[in-house]
Design a protein around this motif. Sequence first.
Motif, PDB file in Angstrom:
ATOM      1  N   LEU A 294       3.477  -8.269   2.664  1.00 32.69           N
ATOM      2  CA  LEU A 294       4.614  -7.720   1.916  1.00 32.69           C
ATOM      3  C   LEU A 294       4.507  -8.031   0.426  1.00 32.69           C
ATOM      4  CD1 LEU A 294       7.591  -8.399   4.365  1.00 32.69           C
ATOM      5  CD2 LEU A 294       6.108  -6.391   4.173  1.00 32.69           C
ATOM      6  N   ILE A 295       4.056  -9.239   0.092  1.00 30.25           N
ATOM      7  CA  ILE A 295       3.874  -9.586  -1.322  1.00 30.25           C
ATOM      8  C   ILE A 295       2.780  -8.733  -1.941  1.00 30.25           C
ATOM      9  CG2 ILE A 295       3.183 -11.421  -2.911  1.00 30.25           C
ATOM     10  CD1 ILE A 295       4.434 -13.420  -0.906  1.00 30.25           C
ATOM     11  N   SER A 296       1.693  -8.509  -1.196  1.00 26.15           N
ATOM     12  CA  SER A 296       0.590  -7.681  -1.693  1.00 26.15           C
ATOM     13  C   SER A 296       1.054  -6.253  -1.942  1.00 26.15           C
ATOM     14  CB  SER A 296      -0.560  -7.684  -0.685  1.00 26.15           C
ATOM     15  OG  SER A 296      -1.082  -8.969  -0.498  1.00 26.15           O
ATOM     16  N   LEU A 297       1.787  -5.686  -0.988  1.00 27.49           N
ATOM     17  CA  LEU A 297       2.275  -4.316  -1.153  1.00 27.49           C
ATOM     18  C   LEU A 297       3.212  -4.204  -2.346  1.00 27.49           C
ATOM     19  CD1 LEU A 297       2.923  -3.388   2.590  1.00 27.49           C
ATOM     20  CD2 LEU A 297       1.263  -2.296   1.073  1.00 27.49           C
ATOM     21  N   ALA A 298       4.108  -5.180  -2.499  1.00 26.82           N
ATOM     22  CA  ALA A 298       5.047  -5.141  -3.619  1.00 26.82           C
ATOM     23  C   ALA A 298       4.300  -5.150  -4.955  1.00 26.82           C
ATOM     24  CB  ALA A 298       6.012  -6.321  -3.528  1.00 26.82           C
ATOM     25  N   ASN A 304       0.257   0.170  -9.016  1.00 21.69           N
ATOM     26  CA  ASN A 304      -0.617   1.220  -8.482  1.00 21.69           C
ATOM     27  C   ASN A 304      -2.088   0.884  -8.718  1.00 21.69           C
ATOM     28  OD1 ASN A 304      -0.994   3.604  -7.008  1.00 21.69           O
ATOM     29  ND2 ASN A 304      -1.251   4.803  -8.877  1.00 21.69           N
ATOM     30  N   ASN A 305      -2.397  -0.406  -8.682  1.00 16.08           N
ATOM     31  CA  ASN A 305      -3.793  -0.831  -8.809  1.00 16.08           C
ATOM     32  C   ASN A 305      -4.635  -0.241  -7.681  1.00 16.08           C
ATOM     33  OD1 ASN A 305      -3.393  -2.287 -11.097  1.00 16.08           O
ATOM     34  ND2 ASN A 305      -3.493  -4.300 -10.139  1.00 16.08           N
ATOM     35  N   TYR A 306      -5.867   0.090  -8.016  1.00 13.17           N
ATOM     36  CA  TYR A 306      -6.825   0.671  -7.076  1.00 13.17           C
ATOM     37  C   TYR A 306      -6.319   1.998  -6.503  1.00 13.17           C
ATOM     38  CZ  TYR A 306      -8.332  -4.154  -7.465  1.00 13.17           C
ATOM     39  OH  TYR A 306      -8.716  -5.383  -7.966  1.00 13.17           O
ATOM     40  N   ASN A 307      -5.409   2.640  -7.243  1.00 15.60           N
ATOM     41  CA  ASN A 307      -4.845   3.930  -6.798  1.00 15.60           C
ATOM     42  C   ASN A 307      -4.391   3.857  -5.341  1.00 15.60           C
ATOM     43  OD1 ASN A 307      -5.236   5.488  -9.227  1.00 15.60           O
ATOM     44  ND2 ASN A 307      -7.435   5.426  -8.781  1.00 15.60           N
ATOM     45  N   ILE A 308      -3.652   2.827  -5.025  1.00 19.74           N
ATOM     46  CA  ILE A 308      -3.301   2.544  -3.633  1.00 19.74           C
ATOM     47  C   ILE A 308      -2.594   3.707  -2.955  1.00 19.74           C
ATOM     48  CG2 ILE A 308      -1.144   1.375  -4.305  1.00 19.74           C
ATOM     49  CD1 ILE A 308      -1.567  -0.461  -1.869  1.00 19.74           C
ATOM     50  N   ARG A 309      -1.787   4.436  -3.699  1.00 15.45           N
ATOM     51  CA  ARG A 309      -1.026   5.530  -3.077  1.00 15.45           C
ATOM     52  C   ARG A 309      -1.921   6.697  -2.666  1.00 15.45           C
ATOM     53  NH1 ARG A 309       2.327   3.821  -7.260  1.00 15.45           N
ATOM     54  NH2 ARG A 309       4.282   2.848  -6.549  1.00 15.45           N
ATOM     55  N   ARG A 310      -3.120   6.763  -3.197  1.00 17.98           N
ATOM     56  CA  ARG A 310      -4.010   7.878  -2.864  1.00 17.98           C
ATOM     57  C   ARG A 310      -4.641   7.710  -1.487  1.00 17.98           C
ATOM     58  NH1 ARG A 310      -8.095   9.368  -7.599  1.00 17.98           N
ATOM     59  NH2 ARG A 310      -8.572  10.929  -5.985  1.00 17.98           N
ATOM     60  N   TRP A 311      -4.759   6.478  -1.032  1.00 13.43           N
ATOM     61  CA  TRP A 311      -5.498   6.262   0.213  1.00 13.43           C
ATOM     62  C   TRP A 311      -4.752   5.451   1.266  1.00 13.43           C
ATOM     63  CZ3 TRP A 311      -5.867   1.081   0.991  1.00 13.43           C
ATOM     64  CH2 TRP A 311      -5.850   0.245  -0.138  1.00 13.43           C
ATOM     65  N   ILE A 312      -3.614   4.867   0.905  1.00 13.13           N
ATOM     66  CA  ILE A 312      -2.966   3.949   1.842  1.00 13.13           C
ATOM     67  C   ILE A 312      -2.471   4.666   3.105  1.00 13.13           C
ATOM     68  CG2 ILE A 312      -0.679   4.085   0.761  1.00 13.13           C
ATOM     69  CD1 ILE A 312      -0.357   1.101   1.471  1.00 13.13           C
ATOM     70  N   LEU A 313      -2.015   5.901   2.988  1.00  7.78           N
ATOM     71  CA  LEU A 313      -1.544   6.624   4.171  1.00  7.78           C
ATOM     72  C   LEU A 313      -2.700   6.884   5.138  1.00  7.78           C
ATOM     73  CD1 LEU A 313       0.702   7.965   5.741  1.00  7.78           C
ATOM     74  CD2 LEU A 313       0.307  10.072   4.427  1.00  7.78           C
ATOM     75  N   ILE A 314      -3.865   7.273   4.581  1.00 11.43           N
ATOM     76  CA  ILE A 314      -5.050   7.495   5.429  1.00 11.43           C
ATOM     77  C   ILE A 314      -5.459   6.192   6.109  1.00 11.43           C
ATOM     78  CG2 ILE A 314      -7.480   8.159   5.407  1.00 11.43           C
ATOM     79  CD1 ILE A 314      -6.825   9.985   3.026  1.00 11.43           C
TER      80      ILE A 314
END
Length: 349
Positions: A294-298, A304-314
Amino acid sequence: YKQSALMLTLLLVVAACIYMRPASHCAYMGKFYAQLASAPFAFDPSNPVPHRILTSLISYALGLRGQLIIITNMLVASALIFFTFSYFRRHCPRPGDALLAAAILTFSLVTLGTVYYGGYNDSLTYLLIFSMWTCRKKRFAFYLLLFLGLMNRETIAFLVPWFVLISFEKCQNKGRKSIELAAGLGISFMLYFIFRYWLSSQVEFEYSVGFYLNKFVSDPLAWLRITYADLGLGFFSVFKTLWIIPLLAVISFCKQRNYIELLSFALLIGGASAQLLFASDISRLFTLSFMIMLISLACLFKTNNYNIRRWILIAFVFNLLIPNLTVAAGRIDIMHSLLSYAIEYGLRP
């Protein structure tokens, strides 16, 4: 957003119960918590855990007695999902961040363990740890939650170094904070030890302090010799491939020289790992460090480091395809989905 949070929580819990076969009865240690939920103060010497009373006491008070503690635990697990979604909805830029954080928690061992293994009281411990993190500025509530955590499962004490660290966050007067911590922690543990002393005067039970300490003193590495071969798999089983998220957070903290967060992670993993000197339920013990996710996600959602939103759902969907399991000393349990269980049951003669 509370109404939407309730709806999403319900949908996630239902999905978890489809993804993972929900328990229909209490088994293993769960049957002892169910026994406590029938009569919390019956003082049965055959029950090894009368000191881990909080969840059972709540279940008893709600009228969910005996095997119905399964419902109590599901309600507590749902509360953790709800508060996780609510926290991320308030503190992260996009609504989808909150949904993903809640979903990752739901489909990890943090929640699936409660769904699959009936009676175990771990969900309340996780809820109390999360609440201590979110209430770390509300000091009376912080210490009250710690005391309640001890009453539910004393292993929360392994996270005390982490609790101390987060208490010093943005602290201006470290001397005063140190005195407050010594007093607050001291009172919390003193009240718990009074309860344990009173309980030991009423009944002799197996999982006493002496049960753990005697074996540790005589052979400190006894449990580690039994479990070491399965430690990696047990650690993996908590979040499976989504451990990549805390790993990226660690890399990010290293680049930022954010030593406080690195120490925070080390204390969480270290506290969870220290339990392995006293017990062998590897997957459950490592799950105590769940706040790392949870701390990592927050942190990653905010930057948005490492463009997390681009790949996290996959990554999340891929993670769902990996079989779920739990690891204890010399035993690996494959956790079956509701569909596979229904097929297997339907094919029985």
